[in-house]
Every structure is written in C-alpha cells, then in structure tokens.
Motif scaffolding. Structure first.
Motif, PDB file in Angstrom:
ATOM      1  N   GLY A 118       0.818  -1.218   0.000  1.00 32.70           N
ATOM      2  CA  GLY A 118       0.000   0.000   0.000  1.00 32.70           C
ATOM      3  C   GLY A 118       0.847   1.262   0.000  1.00 32.70           C
ATOM      4  O   GLY A 118       1.886   1.314   0.644  1.00 32.70           O
ATOM      5  N   VAL A 119       0.381   2.250  -0.763  1.00 30.95           N
ATOM      6  CA  VAL A 119       1.004   3.580  -0.701  1.00 30.95           C
ATOM      7  C   VAL A 119      -0.123   4.525  -0.278  1.00 30.95           C
ATOM      8  O   VAL A 119      -0.967   4.909  -1.094  1.00 30.95           O
ATOM      9  N   CYS A 120      -0.202   4.824   1.004  1.00 32.80           N
ATOM     10  CA  CYS A 120      -1.349   5.551   1.549  1.00 32.80           C
ATOM     11  C   CYS A 120      -0.887   6.748   2.366  1.00 32.80           C
ATOM     12  O   CYS A 120       0.253   6.810   2.811  1.00 32.80           O
ATOM     13  N   ASN A 121      -1.834   7.668   2.561  1.00 33.81           N
ATOM     14  CA  ASN A 121      -1.491   8.853   3.343  1.00 33.81           C
ATOM     15  C   ASN A 121      -2.051   8.798   4.764  1.00 33.81           C
ATOM     16  O   ASN A 121      -1.372   9.171   5.702  1.00 33.81           O
ATOM     17  N   VAL A 122      -3.300   8.329   4.889  1.00 30.23           N
ATOM     18  CA  VAL A 122      -3.922   8.367   6.216  1.00 30.23           C
ATOM     19  C   VAL A 122      -3.474   7.150   7.039  1.00 30.23           C
ATOM     20  O   VAL A 122      -3.765   6.002   6.699  1.00 30.23           O
ATOM     21  N   VAL A 123      -2.751   7.460   8.098  1.00 29.93           N
ATOM     22  CA  VAL A 123      -2.172   6.409   8.936  1.00 29.93           C
ATOM     23  C   VAL A 123      -3.282   5.627   9.657  1.00 29.93           C
ATOM     24  O   VAL A 123      -4.216   6.219  10.190  1.00 29.93           O
ATOM     25  N   GLY A 124      -3.180   4.323   9.613  1.00 31.35           N
ATOM     26  CA  GLY A 124      -4.137   3.475  10.327  1.00 31.35           C
ATOM     27  C   GLY A 124      -5.464   3.292   9.611  1.00 31.35           C
ATOM     28  O   GLY A 124      -6.392   2.709  10.161  1.00 31.35           O
ATOM     29  N   SER A 125      -5.561   3.784   8.362  1.00 28.40           N
ATOM     30  CA  SER A 125      -6.811   3.633   7.616  1.00 28.40           C
ATOM     31  C   SER A 125      -6.953   2.178   7.134  1.00 28.40           C
ATOM     32  O   SER A 125      -6.064   1.349   7.360  1.00 28.40           O
ATOM     33  N   SER A 126      -8.060   1.879   6.459  1.00 29.81           N
ATOM     34  CA  SER A 126      -8.361   0.473   6.130  1.00 29.81           C
ATOM     35  C   SER A 126      -7.335  -0.171   5.195  1.00 29.81           C
ATOM     36  O   SER A 126      -6.981  -1.333   5.387  1.00 29.81           O
ATOM     37  N   ILE A 127      -6.879   0.550   4.178  1.00 32.30           N
ATOM     38  CA  ILE A 127      -5.970  -0.088   3.213  1.00 32.30           C
ATOM     39  C   ILE A 127      -4.649  -0.507   3.871  1.00 32.30           C
ATOM     40  O   ILE A 127      -4.252  -1.670   3.750  1.00 32.30           O
ATOM     41  N   PRO A 128      -3.979   0.388   4.606  1.00 32.11           N
ATOM     42  CA  PRO A 128      -2.748  -0.077   5.275  1.00 32.11           C
ATOM     43  C   PRO A 128      -2.992  -1.254   6.219  1.00 32.11           C
ATOM     44  O   PRO A 128      -2.081  -2.027   6.477  1.00 32.11           O
ATOM     45  N   ARG A 129      -4.218  -1.393   6.685  1.00 34.48           N
ATOM     46  CA  ARG A 129      -4.486  -2.507   7.594  1.00 34.48           C
ATOM     47  C   ARG A 129      -4.709  -3.826   6.857  1.00 34.48           C
ATOM     48  O   ARG A 129      -4.579  -4.887   7.447  1.00 34.48           O
ATOM     49  N   THR A 130      -5.062  -3.751   5.558  1.00 39.08           N
ATOM     50  CA  THR A 130      -5.320  -5.020   4.850  1.00 39.08           C
ATOM     51  C   THR A 130      -4.148  -5.451   3.967  1.00 39.08           C
ATOM     52  O   THR A 130      -4.121  -6.595   3.517  1.00 39.08           O
ATOM     53  N   THR A 131      -3.214  -4.549   3.691  1.00 34.64           N
ATOM     54  CA  THR A 131      -2.100  -4.895   2.804  1.00 34.64           C
ATOM     55  C   THR A 131      -1.028  -5.665   3.576  1.00 34.64           C
ATOM     56  O   THR A 131      -0.999  -5.636   4.804  1.00 34.64           O
ATOM     57  N   HIS A 132      -0.145  -6.374   2.842  1.00 32.66           N
ATOM     58  CA  HIS A 132       0.947  -7.089   3.506  1.00 32.66           C
ATOM     59  C   HIS A 132       1.986  -6.110   4.049  1.00 32.66           C
ATOM     60  O   HIS A 132       2.590  -6.332   5.082  1.00 32.66           O
ATOM     61  N   ALA A 133       2.211  -5.062   3.309  1.00 32.24           N
ATOM     62  CA  ALA A 133       3.235  -4.087   3.695  1.00 32.24           C
ATOM     63  C   ALA A 133       2.904  -2.776   2.995  1.00 32.24           C
ATOM     64  O   ALA A 133       1.993  -2.720   2.157  1.00 32.24           O
ATOM     65  N   GLY A 134       3.659  -1.741   3.318  1.00 33.37           N
ATOM     66  CA  GLY A 134       3.369  -0.476   2.641  1.00 33.37           C
ATOM     67  C   GLY A 134       4.301   0.627   3.072  1.00 33.37           C
ATOM     68  O   GLY A 134       5.203   0.428   3.887  1.00 33.37           O
ATOM     69  N   CYS A 135       4.057   1.762   2.485  1.00 32.53           N
ATOM     70  CA  CYS A 135       4.870   2.939   2.759  1.00 32.53           C
ATOM     71  C   CYS A 135       3.894   4.103   2.881  1.00 32.53           C
ATOM     72  O   CYS A 135       3.095   4.334   1.964  1.00 32.53           O
ATOM     73  N   TYR A 136       3.932   4.797   3.980  1.00 28.13           N
ATOM     74  CA  TYR A 136       3.085   5.987   4.087  1.00 28.13           C
ATOM     75  C   TYR A 136       3.703   7.138   3.311  1.00 28.13           C
ATOM     76  O   TYR A 136       4.924   7.236   3.180  1.00 28.13           O
ATOM     77  N   THR A 137       2.820   8.022   2.831  1.00 26.99           N
ATOM     78  CA  THR A 137       3.314   9.149   2.040  1.00 26.99           C
ATOM     79  C   THR A 137       3.715  10.348   2.930  1.00 26.99           C
ATOM     80  O   THR A 137       4.425  11.234   2.458  1.00 26.99           O
ATOM     81  N   HIS A 138       3.237  10.352   4.174  1.00 26.17           N
ATOM     82  CA  HIS A 138       3.599  11.411   5.134  1.00 26.17           C
ATOM     83  C   HIS A 138       3.367  12.829   4.608  1.00 26.17           C
ATOM     84  O   HIS A 138       4.152  13.738   4.887  1.00 26.17           O
ATOM     85  N   ALA A 139       2.299  13.029   3.855  1.00 25.70           N
ATOM     86  CA  ALA A 139       2.011  14.367   3.323  1.00 25.70           C
ATOM     87  C   ALA A 139       1.257  15.220   4.346  1.00 25.70           C
ATOM     88  O   ALA A 139       1.060  16.411   4.135  1.00 25.70           O
ATOM     89  N   GLY A 140       0.815  14.621   5.433  1.00 26.90           N
ATOM     90  CA  GLY A 140      -0.008  15.356   6.401  1.00 26.90           C
ATOM     91  C   GLY A 140      -1.452  15.370   5.931  1.00 26.90           C
ATOM     92  O   GLY A 140      -1.738  14.991   4.784  1.00 26.90           O
ATOM     93  N   PRO A 141      -2.383  15.793   6.794  1.00 22.69           N
ATOM     94  CA  PRO A 141      -3.800  15.743   6.431  1.00 22.69           C
ATOM     95  C   PRO A 141      -4.095  16.560   5.179  1.00 22.69           C
ATOM     96  O   PRO A 141      -3.649  17.699   5.062  1.00 22.69           O
ATOM     97  N   GLU A 142      -4.833  15.966   4.273  1.00 17.74           N
ATOM     98  CA  GLU A 142      -5.260  16.688   3.068  1.00 17.74           C
ATOM     99  C   GLU A 142      -6.770  16.900   3.206  1.00 17.74           C
ATOM    100  O   GLU A 142      -7.539  15.935   3.207  1.00 17.74           O
ATOM    101  N   ILE A 143      -7.177  18.162   3.322  1.00 14.29           N
ATOM    102  CA  ILE A 143      -8.581  18.478   3.594  1.00 14.29           C
ATOM    103  C   ILE A 143      -9.335  18.804   2.303  1.00 14.29           C
ATOM    104  O   ILE A 143     -10.474  18.399   2.118  1.00 14.29           O
ATOM    105  N   GLY A 144      -8.714  19.569   1.418  1.00 12.06           N
ATOM    106  CA  GLY A 144      -9.359  19.915   0.145  1.00 12.06           C
ATOM    107  C   GLY A 144      -9.735  18.630  -0.590  1.00 12.06           C
ATOM    108  O   GLY A 144      -8.944  17.675  -0.608  1.00 12.06           O
TER     109      GLY A 144
END
Ligand code: M6R
Length: 366
Positions: free
Chosen positions: A129-155
């Motif tokens: 997974g390549v995701c931004n929101v930490v602890g969201s559903s996709i990072p929880r279902t993937t085998h491994a991943g890398c967070y993007t660390h962009a910070g909250p995106e509200i727009g």
C-alpha cells in the motif's frame, strides 16, 4: 486551520515543498547512496523477483500510478499494468503469486481499491500500500506499505497527496532498479541527488503563482479545455484536466499529445484553450509540432516549459516556466502550475473550491 490561506487547497498546494521533503526524510540519503523504505524490508525478495507489478487505484491516485508505470519500466525493467480498481475488481483478472500489487490511496478508504486488494490477495499476490492516512483500512489489509507522510489533506481536490505518492513510487522504482542491476550505480546516485533537490525546485515552481493567476483571469470563462503531454507528462495532462473539472466545473480532457490527431484536433478553434506540458525532455520536439498544429487552427496555447525555453515561447500565447530536472521527475514540478491554474479559475468562478459539488473526500461506496 488554513494557516492564513483562503482555502485548504491553496494551503496544501503551497505545502508541497515541505510535504515532499517530509516524504523523503529518513528514507533518501544521497551522500551514502542509501534509500531506506522500511515497509519494503520484509518483502524485498518478493519485490525483487516480481514478474509483474500491477498498480491499482482511483482518480488522482490512479494518475500517480501511471507515472509509476513509466518509472518502474524505465529504471527496473519490470512490466507494469495500471488498473482502475473499479474495473480490475470485476474483470476476473489474471493474478498469480508472482505478482506484486501496489495499491495507491490518499484516504486508505476507497471502496473499489479495497475490493481490488481483497481480490488480488485471494489469488496469492503480495499487496503493497502507498497511503497517506495512517491506520486507515488499506494499510491494515495490505501485507506491507509505505506511508506518504504528506499530512492531512482536507481539500477534496488531491494535490500534496499526489506529489507525495509520486515521491514514494519514485524511491521504490530507483531502489528496485538498483537492486535488479538495471540502474547502474553511478546513475542511481545521480538520481538520488536530483530527487533530493526536488523540494527546492517545487518551491520555485510555486513562484509561477502570479503569472498563473493572470492566465486564469483570461480563461476563466472557457467552456472546454484540452490538456496535452507526452511520456512522463501524459499522466500530468490527465491530472491537470481532472483538477479543473472537479473544482471549476469546466469540461476538460487530458490526452497524450500525439493522440490529438486521432480525434481531439477536431475540437480546436479560436475558442479552445490547449494546455501543453512542453518541458525540455525526450519528446520536446514532437510536442513542439503538436503546438504548431494547434496554432495553425487558431487554438490558444498555454505551455508549461523549462526555464530558458525559446522555441515554445515563440509559438505559445502564454508560457509558465518551471526549473529543469531529470525527465523522470518532471511530473513533480509540472503539475504545480496546473494545480494553481484550476484553483484560481475555480475561485474566480465563485466555486466552492474545498468542497466541490457532488464530491466527497473519500469514496467509500462503489
Ligand atoms: O483516497 P484515494 O486516493 O483512494 O481517492 C481516490 C480518488 O477518489 C481521488 O483521487 C479523487 O479523484 C480526488 N478528488 C481527485 O482530486
């Protein structure tokens, strides 16, 4: 908190030098030639030996996936397929345990992407997974991943998440290329240095803001716009068009520039603004001919070019200059003026930039 900006979108656009730096921090170290992606560690063998990479995502994240296709194929020589999650999940696709699946999602909650992951997982593939929101559903279902660390995106319009996704995928492609021996060490080191310079170059690309605003003023009443680019900038053309559609409600289409003559050229007249990404790269001369074709039909040309460009400047109605970089990294710079253009046009049209009609920040239903 909008930090003094009128909208979250503008704040997030301007945060990009920092969000990209945050994404690279602790991972990229050009001096020692190290690229550390913690999430990959346990799956490095699977990644190195993958016979194919399948990227699945929706919307802007899918565009980041298209950029990654160019990156992985160029540097690591692995075949890549980029799939809309919504199509992939229902197509009965051929997936094996030799496939390495990369799911890209800002929110980590997109229903179609989640379902595509479940399907690929059930066929034995490795899911990253390549995701931004930490602890969201996709990072929880993937085998491994890398967070993007962009910070909250509200727009609702994705901006800094897109450039952070590309940053992670770029690091992955360089690492894989180096490990597979398809990217020679000397070039690898050069690329790492170049990547480390990207945040400062994004800062420079943001200085186009005033010039872009003037262009927005001229074209805010357009009914249609065409975005054209080639190679690494083809996905950027798609992304520029999506940004404009979703927040300004102007109809826009992105195309690979060479496809213009297979249909869209029929749309061109003096009313049609065409946005070209015409940076100095391997397809420059070909894009220049496409610009000539548009001018011959009286279309208006707005071109994103490399600093110091002369040829396009002589042809286009407006140019926006961005710093030079390695061709493979241009999307991180060329997308900036396109984000700004859609932002200013939407504001001038009185649109609700941060919460466009009919759209939600994460699409949790199929
Ligand atoms: O959270 P995700 O990255 O999975 O979201 C995917 C799309 O819904 C998203 O990129 C959408 O296209 C944005 N509104 C684009 O700006």
């Amino acid at each position: 908190e909008k930090g003094g900006y009128e909208h979250f979108m503008l704040k997030e656009i301007f945060e990009q030098p920092k969000s990209i730096a945050d994404c690279l921090r602790g991972r990229l170290d050009p001096k020692s030639g190290r690229l550390v992606l913690g999430g990959l560690r346990d799956y490095m063998n699977k990644f190195n030996n993958a016979e194919r990479i399948i990227i699945t995502a929706c919307g802007t994240s899918w565009h980041a996936g298209l950029v990654a296709e160019y990156l992985f194929e160029e540097f690591a020589r692995v075949p890549v397929e980029v799939e809309y999650a919504s199509e992939f999940r229902y197509r009965n696709p051929v997936i094996t345990d030799k496939d390495f699946i990369i799911a890209i999602s800002q929110s980590g909650e997109t229903a179609d992407t989640l379902a595509a992951i479940e399907l690929a997982k059930s066929k034995g593939a490795t899911i990253f997974g390549v995701c931004n929101v930490v602890g969201s559903s996709i990072p929880r279902t993937t085998h491994a991943g890398c967070y993007t660390h962009a910070g909250p995106e509200i727009g609702v319009a994705s901006t800094k998440a897109f450039t952070a996704q590309i940053s992670v995928l770029t690091m992955m492609a360089l690492k894989l290329g180096y490990q597979r021996g398809t990217l020679p060490e000397s070039k690898y080191i050069l690329m790492l240095h170049e990547l480390a310079d990207i945040p400062a170059k994004v800062e420079k690309a943001l200085q186009t803001n005033d010039a872009v605003k003037k262009i927005a003023e001229k074209y805010k009443d357009a009914r249609n716009m065409l975005y054209l680019g080639r190679g690494y900038n083809f996905p950027v053309a798609l992304e520029g068009a999506l940004k404009l559609k979703e927040i300004s409600y102007i109809h826009a289409e992105g195309y690979p520039a060479a496809e213009m003559k297979h249909g869209p050229i029929a749309l061109i007249d003096e009313e049609m603004p065409v946005i070209f990404i015409a940076t100095l790269d391997s397809s420059y001369e070909k894009v220049v001919s496409n610009i000539q074709e548009v001018k011959a039909r009286k279309g208006k040309v707005i071109a994103v070019v490399t600093e110091g460009d002369k040829q396009v400047k002589a042809l286009a109605d407006h140019v926006i200059e961005i710093p030079p970089t390695n061709e493979a990294f241009t999307p991180l710079l060329s997308v900036i003026p396109l984000q700004l253009l859609s932002y200013h046009i939407a504001v001038m049209r009185g649109c609700n930039v941060d919460q466009p009609r009919n759209l939600a920040k994460s699409v949790t239903v199929e």
